[in-house]
Design a protein around this motif. Structure first.
Motif, PDB file in Angstrom:
ATOM      1  N   SER A   1      21.525  29.721  69.792  1.00 27.49           N
ATOM      2  CA  SER A   1      22.793  30.246  70.296  1.00 27.49           C
ATOM      3  C   SER A   1      22.663  30.591  71.768  1.00 27.49           C
ATOM      4  O   SER A   1      21.593  30.969  72.251  1.00 27.49           O
ATOM      5  N   TYR A   2      23.775  30.421  72.461  1.00 27.95           N
ATOM      6  CA  TYR A   2      23.842  30.719  73.891  1.00 27.95           C
ATOM      7  C   TYR A   2      25.078  31.568  74.122  1.00 27.95           C
ATOM      8  O   TYR A   2      26.171  31.225  73.650  1.00 27.95           O
ATOM      9  N   THR A   3      24.914  32.666  74.804  1.00 23.96           N
ATOM     10  CA  THR A   3      26.038  33.535  75.152  1.00 23.96           C
ATOM     11  C   THR A   3      26.013  33.772  76.644  1.00 23.96           C
ATOM     12  O   THR A   3      24.971  34.084  77.219  1.00 23.96           O
ATOM     13  N   HIS A   4      27.162  33.599  77.260  1.00 25.61           N
ATOM     14  CA  HIS A   4      27.314  33.896  78.679  1.00 25.61           C
ATOM     15  C   HIS A   4      28.394  34.952  78.787  1.00 25.61           C
ATOM     16  O   HIS A   4      29.480  34.801  78.247  1.00 25.61           O
ATOM     17  N   GLY A   5      28.081  36.035  79.432  1.00 26.89           N
ATOM     18  CA  GLY A   5      29.049  37.114  79.520  1.00 26.89           C
ATOM     19  C   GLY A   5      29.014  37.786  80.868  1.00 26.89           C
ATOM     20  O   GLY A   5      28.071  37.641  81.636  1.00 26.89           O
ATOM     21  N   GLY A   6      30.053  38.499  81.121  1.00 27.71           N
ATOM     22  CA  GLY A   6      30.125  39.227  82.377  1.00 27.71           C
ATOM     23  C   GLY A   6      31.219  40.260  82.345  1.00 27.71           C
ATOM     24  O   GLY A   6      32.059  40.284  81.461  1.00 27.71           O
ATOM     25  N   ASP A   7      31.183  41.085  83.321  1.00 27.15           N
ATOM     26  CA  ASP A   7      32.190  42.114  83.491  1.00 27.15           C
ATOM     27  C   ASP A   7      33.473  41.445  83.954  1.00 27.15           C
ATOM     28  O   ASP A   7      33.457  40.580  84.826  1.00 27.15           O
ATOM     29  N   ALA A   8      34.573  41.814  83.375  1.00 24.05           N
ATOM     30  CA  ALA A   8      35.856  41.240  83.766  1.00 24.05           C
ATOM     31  C   ALA A   8      36.194  41.568  85.217  1.00 24.05           C
ATOM     32  O   ALA A   8      37.012  40.908  85.829  1.00 24.05           O
ATOM     33  N   ASP A   9      35.542  42.583  85.783  1.00 23.85           N
ATOM     34  CA  ASP A   9      35.776  42.954  87.173  1.00 23.85           C
ATOM     35  C   ASP A   9      34.722  42.350  88.098  1.00 23.85           C
ATOM     36  O   ASP A   9      34.550  42.791  89.222  1.00 23.85           O
ATOM     37  N   SER A  10      33.959  41.353  87.604  1.00 22.34           N
ATOM     38  CA  SER A  10      32.960  40.605  88.377  1.00 22.34           C
ATOM     39  C   SER A  10      31.808  41.444  88.900  1.00 22.34           C
ATOM     40  O   SER A  10      31.263  41.175  89.957  1.00 22.34           O
ATOM     41  N   ARG A  11      31.402  42.479  88.162  1.00 19.92           N
ATOM     42  CA  ARG A  11      30.249  43.271  88.586  1.00 19.92           C
ATOM     43  C   ARG A  11      28.944  42.750  88.013  1.00 19.92           C
ATOM     44  O   ARG A  11      27.883  43.084  88.484  1.00 19.92           O
ATOM     45  N   GLY A  12      29.006  41.950  86.959  1.00 23.35           N
ATOM     46  CA  GLY A  12      27.791  41.458  86.328  1.00 23.35           C
ATOM     47  C   GLY A  12      28.007  40.092  85.713  1.00 23.35           C
ATOM     48  O   GLY A  12      29.124  39.695  85.424  1.00 23.35           O
ATOM     49  N   ASP A  13      26.913  39.354  85.519  1.00 25.53           N
ATOM     50  CA  ASP A  13      26.962  38.028  84.946  1.00 25.53           C
ATOM     51  C   ASP A  13      25.622  37.798  84.256  1.00 25.53           C
ATOM     52  O   ASP A  13      24.598  37.722  84.923  1.00 25.53           O
ATOM     53  N   ALA A  14      25.610  37.721  82.935  1.00 22.08           N
ATOM     54  CA  ALA A  14      24.361  37.595  82.190  1.00 22.08           C
ATOM     55  C   ALA A  14      24.454  36.458  81.187  1.00 22.08           C
ATOM     56  O   ALA A  14      25.535  36.076  80.762  1.00 22.08           O
ATOM     57  N   TYR A  15      23.289  35.924  80.811  1.00 20.82           N
ATOM     58  CA  TYR A  15      23.236  34.921  79.754  1.00 20.82           C
ATOM     59  C   TYR A  15      22.180  35.332  78.732  1.00 20.82           C
ATOM     60  O   TYR A  15      21.210  36.008  79.052  1.00 20.82           O
ATOM     61  N   TYR A  16      22.399  34.938  77.496  1.00 25.02           N
ATOM     62  CA  TYR A  16      21.506  35.253  76.384  1.00 25.02           C
ATOM     63  C   TYR A  16      21.262  33.972  75.597  1.00 25.02           C
ATOM     64  O   TYR A  16      22.212  33.331  75.170  1.00 25.02           O
ATOM     65  N   GLN A  17      19.992  33.602  75.430  1.00 16.27           N
ATOM     66  CA  GLN A  17      19.626  32.442  74.619  1.00 16.27           C
ATOM     67  C   GLN A  17      18.786  32.936  73.447  1.00 16.27           C
ATOM     68  O   GLN A  17      17.895  33.754  73.630  1.00 16.27           O
ATOM     69  N   GLN A  18      19.077  32.418  72.257  1.00 16.74           N
ATOM     70  CA  GLN A  18      18.335  32.858  71.082  1.00 16.74           C
ATOM     71  C   GLN A  18      18.041  31.666  70.175  1.00 16.74           C
ATOM     72  O   GLN A  18      18.919  30.860  69.897  1.00 16.74           O
ATOM     73  N   VAL A  19      16.798  31.577  69.721  1.00 14.83           N
ATOM     74  CA  VAL A  19      16.368  30.575  68.747  1.00 14.83           C
ATOM     75  C   VAL A  19      15.954  31.332  67.490  1.00 14.83           C
ATOM     76  O   VAL A  19      15.206  32.309  67.574  1.00 14.83           O
TER      77      VAL A  19
END
Length: 146
Positions: A69-87
């Motif tokens: 699984s891959y998740t890409h997320g961030g703050d709606a106000d553009s303060r953060g941008d992160a990704y999460y990969q899981q096997v």
């Protein structure tokens, strides 16, 4: 397994069965938000997730599988941008109709900055978040269905 097609809707997220192989491709978009007043203090976040999973029927009593699984997320106000990969590899072995043994391991690697502006850390659901960008969790058990 029953599948229902909705006219005009893609069905890529529905599980597929090929002989003794089950495969799924679920996709998800979530946005968690608060009222304007609350978000001024706490913030909002959005996440886009995708997963590919496969299970194979080796024998009637043994079914190994793996998911990515891959998740890409961030703050709606553009303060953060992160990704999460899981096997997540695992297996299920049936001892009887109602009893089985299972083993599953989740390996997660993350990167970027979370919605609070801090470095993102691995956080596998159901466990305490890691203090680093990676985490491994293993679960082994005996299950009996009543």
């Amino acid at each position: 397994m029953t599948q229902v097609a909705v006219p005009g809707e893609p069905d890529i997220a529905s599980p597929r069965r090929f002989a003794h192989i089950d495969a799924g491709f679920p996709a998800l978009h979530r946005q968690a938000g608060l009222t304007a007043t609350e978000s001024a203090y706490r913030g909002r976040v959005h996440c886009d997730s995708g997963e590919v999973n496969v299970k194979y029927l080796v024998a009637p009593e043994l079914r190994p599988g793996v998911a990515y699984s891959y998740t890409h997320g961030g703050d709606a106000d553009s303060r953060g941008d992160a990704y999460y990969q899981q096997v997540t590899p695992g297996a299920d072995y049936l001892l009887s109709k109602r009893t089985d043994i299972y083993a599953v391991t989740a390996l997660q690697k993350v990167g970027g900055v979370n919605s609070t502006g801090q470095a993102a850390v691995a956080a596998i659901n159901g466990t305490t978040a890691s203090s680093t960008d990676s985490q491994i969790v293993t679960s082994i058990g005996l299950r009996h269905k009543f």
